[in-house]
Motif scaffolding. Structure first.
Motif, mmCIF file in Angstrom:
data_model
loop_
_atom_site.group_PDB
_atom_site.id
_atom_site.type_symbol
_atom_site.label_atom_id
_atom_site.label_comp_id
_atom_site.label_asym_id
_atom_site.label_seq_id
_atom_site.Cartn_x
_atom_site.Cartn_y
_atom_site.Cartn_z
ATOM 1 N N LEU A 71 -0.428 33.848 -22.196
ATOM 2 C CA LEU A 71 -0.647 35.208 -23.243
ATOM 3 C C LEU A 71 -1.538 34.476 -24.460
ATOM 4 C CD1 LEU A 71 2.895 36.630 -23.749
ATOM 5 C CD2 LEU A 71 0.889 37.588 -22.547
ATOM 6 N N ILE A 72 -1.592 33.152 -24.613
ATOM 7 C CA ILE A 72 -2.327 32.947 -25.736
ATOM 8 C C ILE A 72 -3.788 32.555 -25.472
ATOM 9 C CG2 ILE A 72 -2.051 30.763 -27.343
ATOM 10 C CD1 ILE A 72 0.807 30.372 -26.734
ATOM 11 N N ASN A 73 -4.634 32.771 -26.275
ATOM 12 C CA ASN A 73 -5.931 32.780 -26.296
ATOM 13 C C ASN A 73 -6.407 31.191 -26.864
ATOM 14 O OD1 ASN A 73 -8.913 33.143 -25.665
ATOM 15 N ND2 ASN A 73 -9.114 34.470 -27.418
ATOM 16 N N LEU A 74 -6.680 30.053 -26.012
ATOM 17 C CA LEU A 74 -6.789 29.035 -26.489
ATOM 18 C C LEU A 74 -8.099 28.542 -26.591
ATOM 19 C CD1 LEU A 74 -3.909 27.439 -24.402
ATOM 20 C CD2 LEU A 74 -3.972 27.569 -26.765
ATOM 21 N N PRO A 75 -8.613 27.670 -27.324
ATOM 22 C CA PRO A 75 -10.078 26.958 -27.384
ATOM 23 C C PRO A 75 -10.226 26.260 -26.195
ATOM 24 C CG PRO A 75 -8.529 25.763 -29.127
ATOM 25 C CD PRO A 75 -7.800 26.959 -28.299
ATOM 26 N N VAL A 76 -11.524 26.159 -25.604
ATOM 27 C CA VAL A 76 -11.928 25.491 -24.413
ATOM 28 C C VAL A 76 -12.480 24.038 -24.898
ATOM 29 C CG1 VAL A 76 -12.978 25.352 -21.943
ATOM 30 C CG2 VAL A 76 -12.019 27.355 -23.241
ATOM 31 N N TYR A 77 -12.021 23.035 -24.397
ATOM 32 C CA TYR A 77 -12.599 21.688 -24.431
ATOM 33 C C TYR A 77 -13.185 21.136 -23.474
ATOM 34 C CZ TYR A 77 -9.583 21.804 -28.970
ATOM 35 O OH TYR A 77 -8.647 22.213 -29.805
ATOM 36 N N SER A 78 -14.010 19.999 -23.612
ATOM 37 C CA SER A 78 -14.266 18.892 -22.606
ATOM 38 C C SER A 78 -13.984 17.611 -23.179
ATOM 39 C CB SER A 78 -15.781 19.373 -22.337
ATOM 40 O OG SER A 78 -16.133 18.024 -21.444
ATOM 41 N N LEU A 79 -13.413 17.126 -22.136
ATOM 42 C CA LEU A 79 -13.253 15.527 -22.781
ATOM 43 C C LEU A 79 -14.259 14.469 -22.001
ATOM 44 C CD1 LEU A 79 -11.207 13.920 -24.473
ATOM 45 C CD2 LEU A 79 -9.800 13.697 -22.335
ATOM 46 N N ALA A 80 -14.786 13.894 -22.960
ATOM 47 C CA ALA A 80 -15.687 12.882 -22.273
ATOM 48 C C ALA A 80 -15.435 11.803 -22.453
ATOM 49 C CB ALA A 80 -17.188 12.986 -23.389
ATOM 50 N N THR A 81 -15.273 10.980 -21.136
ATOM 51 C CA THR A 81 -14.416 9.637 -21.124
ATOM 52 C C THR A 81 -15.765 8.673 -20.489
ATOM 53 O OG1 THR A 81 -13.800 10.139 -18.695
ATOM 54 C CG2 THR A 81 -12.145 10.476 -20.654
ATOM 55 N N TYR A 82 -15.566 7.587 -20.818
ATOM 56 C CA TYR A 82 -16.526 6.522 -20.650
ATOM 57 C C TYR A 82 -16.276 5.349 -19.631
ATOM 58 C CZ TYR A 82 -18.484 9.345 -24.167
ATOM 59 O OH TYR A 82 -18.839 10.432 -25.169
ATOM 60 N N SER A 83 -17.077 4.938 -18.881
ATOM 61 C CA SER A 83 -16.854 3.696 -17.914
ATOM 62 C C SER A 83 -18.161 3.002 -18.029
ATOM 63 C CB SER A 83 -16.628 4.256 -16.548
ATOM 64 O OG SER A 83 -16.386 2.697 -15.907
ATOM 65 N N ASN A 84 -18.134 1.996 -19.167
ATOM 66 C CA ASN A 84 -19.213 1.017 -19.367
ATOM 67 C C ASN A 84 -20.392 2.131 -19.937
ATOM 68 O OD1 ASN A 84 -18.374 -1.122 -18.120
ATOM 69 N ND2 ASN A 84 -18.845 -0.358 -16.151
ATOM 70 N N GLU A 85 -21.499 2.448 -19.452
ATOM 71 C CA GLU A 85 -22.367 3.335 -20.089
ATOM 72 C C GLU A 85 -22.584 4.848 -19.476
ATOM 73 O OE1 GLU A 85 -24.161 2.255 -23.066
ATOM 74 O OE2 GLU A 85 -22.966 0.580 -22.690
ATOM 75 N N THR A 86 -21.713 4.787 -18.603
ATOM 76 C CA THR A 86 -21.786 6.322 -17.892
ATOM 77 C C THR A 86 -20.472 7.218 -18.646
ATOM 78 O OG1 THR A 86 -22.052 5.079 -15.821
ATOM 79 C CG2 THR A 86 -21.287 7.188 -15.787
ATOM 80 N N VAL A 87 -20.961 8.499 -18.852
ATOM 81 C CA VAL A 87 -20.113 9.437 -19.126
ATOM 82 C C VAL A 87 -19.660 10.418 -18.123
ATOM 83 C CG1 VAL A 87 -22.041 10.939 -19.654
ATOM 84 C CG2 VAL A 87 -19.513 11.116 -20.904
#
Length: 157
Positions: free
Chosen positions: A7-23
Motif C-alpha cells: 500500500l505504501i508509495n516508497l522511494p526507489v533506490y539503487s545501491l552502487a557496490t564496488y569490487s576494486n574499480e568496478t561498480v
C-alpha cells in the motif's frame, strides 16, 4: 485487494557496490533510515545477487536515491544480474555515470549517501545490512517512487 506492505508509495533506490574499480548497481526499495545519531540505514539485499557478494567482500557502498528520469533503468538495474551482465559498461555507453567521493555513481540522482557496513543479519531470502552514513549529497527533489513504476507498468503490486 493489495497486501498491506504494497500500500505504501516508497522511494526507489539503487545501491552502487564496488569490487576494486568496478561498480555494480541494483534496484532496492527495502531501505530505511533507522538512527539519527549516528545516522544509519538498513538495506535488505537478496542473497543471490552480485550486490550481496560485493558487500560481503567490500563493505562500502553508495545508496543512490533515484530521480524521476531514471525509470528507464529499472529493467537493466533491477532485472539483469551483475553476475553475467556489465551494468557499468551499459551505463558508460549511455553516458549515465559520474563521479562522487572518488566513486562511480549514477548521474542526476536526487541524492547520494556513502555507506559503510556495520553489520549484517540473515532475515530469510534477504540479508539485512546495517550501514553507517559517511557522507551524503542532495542534488534535487524529483524522486522516483514506486507509484511511478506502477503507472509505467514496470512493476505489478
Amino acid at each position: 485487494m493489495q497486501r498491506p506492505w504494497n500500500l505504501i508509495n516508497l522511494p526507489v533506490y539503487s545501491l552502487a557496490t564496488y569490487s576494486n574499480e568496478t561498480v555494480n548497481m541494483n534496484i532496492c526499495t527495502y531501505v530505511s533510515a533507522v538512527s539519527m545519531k549516528p545516522k544509519r540505514y538498513i538495506i535488505a539485499v537478496d542473497h543471490l545477487t552480485h550486490t550481496y557478494q560485493n558487500l560481503i567482500k567490500h563493505p562500502h557502498a553508495v545508496l543512490q536515491l533515484l530521480g524521476k528520469d531514471h525509470w528507464s533503468l529499472i529493467n537493466t538495474l533491477g532485472k539483469k544480474s551483475g553476475k553475467n551482465y556489465s551494468k557499468e559498461s551499459y551505463l558508460e555507453k549511455k553516458k549515465l555515470l559520474t563521479g562522487w567521493q572518488s566513486k562511480k555513481v549514477l548521474a542526476n540522482c536526487a541524492g547520494w549517501v556513502e555507506l559503510n557496513v556495520l553489520s549484517y543479519h540473515d532475515v530469510g531470502d534477504h540479508m539485512l545490512f546495517v550501514m553507517d552514513v559517511q557522507q551524503f549529497k542532495t542534488n534535487h527533489t524529483h524522486v522516483l517512487m514506486l507509484d511511478d513504476l506502477r503507472k509505467k507498468k514496470l512493476i505489478r503490486i
